[in-house]
Motif scaffolding. Structure first.
Motif, PDB file in Angstrom:
ATOM      1  N   ALA A  22       0.845  -1.188   0.000  1.00 16.32           N
ATOM      2  CA  ALA A  22       0.000   0.000   0.000  1.00 16.32           C
ATOM      3  C   ALA A  22       0.883   1.242   0.000  1.00 16.32           C
ATOM      4  O   ALA A  22       1.758   1.382   0.858  1.00 16.32           O
ATOM      5  CB  ALA A  22      -0.901  -0.010   1.225  1.00 16.32           C
ATOM      6  N   ALA A  23       0.642   2.125  -0.956  1.00 17.89           N
ATOM      7  CA  ALA A  23       1.453   3.332  -1.118  1.00 17.89           C
ATOM      8  C   ALA A  23       0.679   4.570  -0.717  1.00 17.89           C
ATOM      9  O   ALA A  23      -0.541   4.656  -0.926  1.00 17.89           O
ATOM     10  CB  ALA A  23       1.908   3.455  -2.566  1.00 17.89           C
ATOM     11  N   SER A  24       1.385   5.533  -0.162  1.00 18.69           N
ATOM     12  CA  SER A  24       0.765   6.806   0.183  1.00 18.69           C
ATOM     13  C   SER A  24       1.828   7.894   0.207  1.00 18.69           C
ATOM     14  O   SER A  24       3.013   7.619   0.370  1.00 18.69           O
ATOM     15  CB  SER A  24       0.071   6.717   1.548  1.00 18.69           C
ATOM     16  OG  SER A  24       0.997   6.415   2.563  1.00 18.69           O
ATOM     17  N   PHE A  28       1.168   7.813  -7.007  1.00 17.80           N
ATOM     18  CA  PHE A  28       1.442   6.399  -7.273  1.00 17.80           C
ATOM     19  C   PHE A  28       1.491   6.087  -8.768  1.00 17.80           C
ATOM     20  O   PHE A  28       2.371   5.352  -9.218  1.00 17.80           O
ATOM     21  CB  PHE A  28       0.369   5.562  -6.592  1.00 17.80           C
ATOM     22  CG  PHE A  28       0.541   4.081  -6.748  1.00 17.80           C
ATOM     23  CD1 PHE A  28      -0.272   3.353  -7.601  1.00 17.80           C
ATOM     24  CD2 PHE A  28       1.513   3.396  -6.020  1.00 17.80           C
ATOM     25  CE1 PHE A  28      -0.124   1.994  -7.737  1.00 17.80           C
ATOM     26  CE2 PHE A  28       1.675   2.030  -6.158  1.00 17.80           C
ATOM     27  CZ  PHE A  28       0.855   1.325  -7.013  1.00 17.80           C
ATOM     28  N   SER A  29       0.575   6.644  -9.526  1.00 19.79           N
ATOM     29  CA  SER A  29       0.476   6.301 -10.948  1.00 19.79           C
ATOM     30  C   SER A  29       1.655   6.807 -11.772  1.00 19.79           C
ATOM     31  O   SER A  29       1.780   6.444 -12.952  1.00 19.79           O
ATOM     32  CB  SER A  29      -0.833   6.847 -11.524  1.00 19.79           C
ATOM     33  OG  SER A  29      -0.890   8.249 -11.365  1.00 19.79           O
ATOM     34  N   ASN A  73      -4.005   1.335  -9.697  1.00 24.28           N
ATOM     35  CA  ASN A  73      -3.688   2.753  -9.495  1.00 24.28           C
ATOM     36  C   ASN A  73      -4.801   3.490  -8.762  1.00 24.28           C
ATOM     37  O   ASN A  73      -4.557   4.513  -8.133  1.00 24.28           O
ATOM     38  CB  ASN A  73      -3.393   3.423 -10.826  1.00 24.28           C
ATOM     39  CG  ASN A  73      -2.025   3.056 -11.363  1.00 24.28           C
ATOM     40  OD1 ASN A  73      -1.207   2.475 -10.652  1.00 24.28           O
ATOM     41  ND2 ASN A  73      -1.777   3.359 -12.627  1.00 24.28           N
ATOM     42  N   ALA A  74      -6.017   2.988  -8.827  1.00 22.72           N
ATOM     43  CA  ALA A  74      -7.126   3.612  -8.101  1.00 22.72           C
ATOM     44  C   ALA A  74      -6.995   3.391  -6.595  1.00 22.72           C
ATOM     45  O   ALA A  74      -7.447   4.216  -5.793  1.00 22.72           O
ATOM     46  CB  ALA A  74      -8.453   3.073  -8.599  1.00 22.72           C
ATOM     47  N   LYS A  75      -6.367   2.278  -6.230  1.00 22.08           N
ATOM     48  CA  LYS A  75      -6.216   1.938  -4.808  1.00 22.08           C
ATOM     49  C   LYS A  75      -4.807   2.193  -4.298  1.00 22.08           C
ATOM     50  O   LYS A  75      -4.511   1.949  -3.129  1.00 22.08           O
ATOM     51  CB  LYS A  75      -6.585   0.480  -4.567  1.00 22.08           C
ATOM     52  CG  LYS A  75      -8.047   0.165  -4.821  1.00 22.08           C
ATOM     53  CD  LYS A  75      -8.357  -1.280  -4.494  1.00 22.08           C
ATOM     54  CE  LYS A  75      -9.838  -1.577  -4.694  1.00 22.08           C
ATOM     55  NZ  LYS A  75     -10.165  -2.997  -4.394  1.00 22.08           N
ATOM     56  N   ASN A  76      -3.912   2.644  -5.183  1.00 24.17           N
ATOM     57  CA  ASN A  76      -2.509   2.885  -4.805  1.00 24.17           C
ATOM     58  C   ASN A  76      -1.861   1.632  -4.220  1.00 24.17           C
ATOM     59  O   ASN A  76      -1.198   1.673  -3.170  1.00 24.17           O
ATOM     60  CB  ASN A  76      -2.400   4.038  -3.805  1.00 24.17           C
ATOM     61  CG  ASN A  76      -2.636   5.390  -4.435  1.00 24.17           C
ATOM     62  OD1 ASN A  76      -2.886   5.493  -5.634  1.00 24.17           O
ATOM     63  ND2 ASN A  76      -2.579   6.431  -3.636  1.00 24.17           N
ATOM     64  N   ARG A  77      -2.060   0.534  -4.916  1.00 27.95           N
ATOM     65  CA  ARG A  77      -1.510  -0.736  -4.434  1.00 27.95           C
ATOM     66  C   ARG A  77      -0.839  -1.509  -5.556  1.00 27.95           C
ATOM     67  O   ARG A  77      -1.247  -1.439  -6.712  1.00 27.95           O
ATOM     68  CB  ARG A  77      -2.614  -1.597  -3.818  1.00 27.95           C
ATOM     69  CG  ARG A  77      -3.070  -1.142  -2.437  1.00 27.95           C
ATOM     70  CD  ARG A  77      -4.115  -2.076  -1.877  1.00 27.95           C
ATOM     71  NE  ARG A  77      -4.535  -1.677  -0.537  1.00 27.95           N
ATOM     72  CZ  ARG A  77      -4.043  -2.192   0.584  1.00 27.95           C
ATOM     73  NH1 ARG A  77      -3.138  -3.161   0.512  1.00 27.95           N
ATOM     74  NH2 ARG A  77      -4.467  -1.772   1.754  1.00 27.95           N
TER      75      ARG A  77
END
Length: 117
Positions: A22-24, A28-29, A73-77
């Protein structure tokens, strides 16, 4: 900026695991994502990588046909599906983000995968 891996654990040979990262804190994209691993007493090695859109992937020869990298990319995962696991897959698995447009690189803290009977 954070990269948090999860999904590691103990599995028998031939089993499967799905790692998640999980990225934050960053876009991310715009980052190429990769999974690396480091076994005891060995250097860190690239396992799999995926382009920003998810349209391109690459794998280490040792995992081709067994592991699959994917991203949302919608979930940043980013994910790593690992099938037909072998004892030699035992390692700490790390998630890495590399900027496509900026010279930046981020690493997660790692998750342990142990393949043993």
């Amino acid at each position: 900026v954070q990269l948090v891996e999860s999904g590691g654990g103990l599995v028998q040979p031939g089993g499967s695991l799905r790692l998640s990262c999980a990225a934050s804190g960053f876009t991310f994209s715009s980052y190429v994502m990769s999974w690396y691993r480091q076994a005891p007493g060995k250097g860190r090695e690239l396992v799999a990588g995926i382009t920003t859109s998810g349209g391109g992937t690459n794998y280490a020869d040792s995992v081709k046909g067994r592991f699959t990298i994917a991203r949302d990319n919608a979930k940043n995962r980013v994910y790593l599906q690992m099938n037909s696991l072998k004892p030699e897959d035992t390692a700490v698995y790390y998630c890495k983000a590399r900027g496509l447009y900026l010279p930046r690189e981020y690493w997660g803290q790692g998750t342990q995968v142990t393949v043993s009977s």
